[in-house]
Design an enzyme around this catalytic site. Structure first.
Site, mmCIF file in Angstrom:
data_model
loop_
_atom_site.group_PDB
_atom_site.id
_atom_site.type_symbol
_atom_site.label_atom_id
_atom_site.label_comp_id
_atom_site.label_asym_id
_atom_site.label_seq_id
_atom_site.Cartn_x
_atom_site.Cartn_y
_atom_site.Cartn_z
ATOM 1 N N ARG A 20 55.667 39.952 13.852
ATOM 2 C CA ARG A 20 56.287 38.722 14.351
ATOM 3 C C ARG A 20 55.669 38.190 15.646
ATOM 4 N NH1 ARG A 20 62.373 39.966 14.572
ATOM 5 N NH2 ARG A 20 61.727 42.130 14.353
ATOM 6 N N GLY A 147 70.482 49.377 14.410
ATOM 7 C CA GLY A 147 71.272 50.474 13.880
ATOM 8 C C GLY A 147 72.578 50.549 14.663
#
Ligand code: UD1
Ligand code: MG
Length: 438
Positions: A20, A147
């Site tokens: 990215r 997470g």
């Protein structure tokens, strides 16, 4: 009796591509405050007890290693040849883990540059205090992508990756930063039990938590400030990190006795060193390699790089100091002057509109407005030497190689191509002729 603290092995993950960023430069080499991201992480892990540091490379491995070759704190590199997840990445350093069975393991990400040694110290302390797995968590405003730390009271029971999380788990805002510690006693066996039975078919390091809980081991979560664990995935996040870095550094500078008249307009490099009682006016940029001693004034709109400014100097406004510049005590470099690879003696002045490059100036030299050292003939660079007490008249061109003697005086507008002896007056310009107008 005090037990000797156990040593640590830091494993820094830097194998990812960083898609990215949309860049041919590996993500971990992108600069933050003019220093590659991964070097910020390595520096934060510089505390004494991180005796060993292994960097895991993969994408553009050679380039990353080459860029780090100047560092002597890296114990070794491990190669992860395919991207099979964060646990797989750590296990690429298996031989290092096996060679240091008494070391606790601390896993860091190479793209988390704002991590501080204090925060790492807390994770390390938790292992010293008996935890078998410790996770550095943070409160996320928007937890998507991270997470989630699933807590059971004050116990951490599992980490669930975003793509595996239930709706209820997705609502959890306490997230995994990526920094994880594993005790020496259990690190390898925990890592070996991790499988790739998940939606990405990757070996998730985060599964170590649930495995450890199942074995009845001690698992801890330490909360870190969000800013410390900001991961860089995009150029926009890189700019955010730069802002945070600069804000921290400005505060640290002011705390250490540097006055910033308009802090937000001053930019530092990671390696900028400035002593007490330095005053910095607005719009000043410190590129790499700058050292400023006490009682210096850096006036507005100046750009400094690779230079050493001794005490009591005044630089700017609008000065450009380039690599290899040394200003000795009390020297001045003023308006619209550029100095490159030049030593300026004590009390010497280069005050207006000058270029001084590849030069050595003695003490108390005065360089008149508009003086240029002509150091380049299109192929090579040559040196100009100006001895103590010399006075160079305005708008002079000193064609190097050339030496100006002690207390010599060069008349304004001279083009000096031959050495000038000590105490001499040198004039090298057209003689003025006045004639009648008709
Ligand atoms: C990871 C964590 C997630 C955490 C998040 C924080 C896992 C499974 N997930 O997710 O819990 O909230 O970071 O940003 O650990 N890397 C390798 N080799 C690999 C895969 C990754 O070296 O095979 C490196 C990457 O270069 C990067 C780091 O490990 O530096 C994290 O990898 P990334 O793919 O960004 O993990 P996330 O999905 O963000
Ligand atoms: Mg990530």
């Amino acid at each position: 009796m005090f037990e000797k603290p156990q040593p640590f092995l830091a494993v820094i993950l830097a194998a990812g591509q960083g898609t990215r960023m949309r860049s041919s430069l590996p993500k971990v080499l992108h600069p933050l405050a003019n220093k590659p991201l991964i070097e910020h992480v390595l520096d934060a892990a510089c505390e004494d007890n991180f005796r060993q540091k292994i960097v895991v490379t993969g994408h553009q491995s050679e380039r990353v290693r080459q860029a780090l070759s100047h560092r002597d704190d890296i114990t070794g590199f491990a190669l992860q040849d395919s991207m099979k997840g964060t646990a797989h990445a750590v296990l690429s350093a298996r031989s290092d883990l096996e060679n240091t069975p008494d070391h606790h393991i601390l896993v860091l990400f190479g793209d988390t540059p704002l991590i501080t040694s204090d925060t790492l110290g807390q994770a390390a302390q938790s292992l010293q205090d008996g935890a078998d797995v410790v996770v550095l968590g943070f409160e996320a405003e928007d937890p998507s992508g991270y997470g989630r730390l699933v807590m059971n009271g004050d116990q951490l029971s599992a980490i669930v990756e975003d793509r595996e999380a239930s709706d209820a788990q997705k609502a959890i805002t306490f997230c995994n930063s990526g920094v994880m510690g594993l005790s020496a006693a259990h690190a390898l066996s925990l890592l070996d039990e991790i499988d790739d039975k998940n939606s990405k078919k990757e070996f998730y390091l985060t599964d170590a938590v649930a495995i450890a809980r199942k074995r009845g081991l001690k698992v801890a979560a330490v909360k870190a400030p969000f800013e410390d664990v900001l991961g860089i995935n995009t150029r926009s996040e890189l700019a955010t990190a730069e802002k945070i870095f600069q804000a921290r550094r400005r505060q640290a500078m002011m705390r250490d006795g540097v006055s910033l008249i308009d802090p937000e307009s001053v930019f530092f490099s990671a390696d900028t060193v400035i002593d007490e009682d330095v005053v910095i006016e607005p719009n000043v940029f410190f590129a790499p390699g700058v050292r400023i001693e006490k009682n210096v004034q850096i006036r507005a709109n100046s750009y400094l790089e690779g230079c050493h400014v001794h005490e009591g100097c005044v630089v700017g406004p609008f000065a450009r100091l380039r690599p290899g510049t040394v200003l000795h005590k009390g020297a001045r470099v003023g308006n619209f002057c550029e100095v490159k690879k030049a030593v300026i003696g004590q009390g010497s002045k280069v005050n207006h509109l000058s270029y001084i490059g590849d030069a050595v100036l003695g003490d108390d030299v005065n360089i008149g407005a508009g003086t240029i050292t002509c150091n380049y003939d299109g192929k090579n660079k040559y040196q100009t030497r100006i001895a103590a007490g010399a006075f160079i008249g305005s708008n002079s061109a000193l064609v190097a190689p050339v030496s100006i003697g002690e207390r010599a005086l060069v008349g304004a507008g001279s083009v000096i191509t031959k050495d000038v002896p000590d105490e001499a007056l040198s004039l090298a310009r057209g003689r003025q002729v006045n004639k009648g107008r008709s």
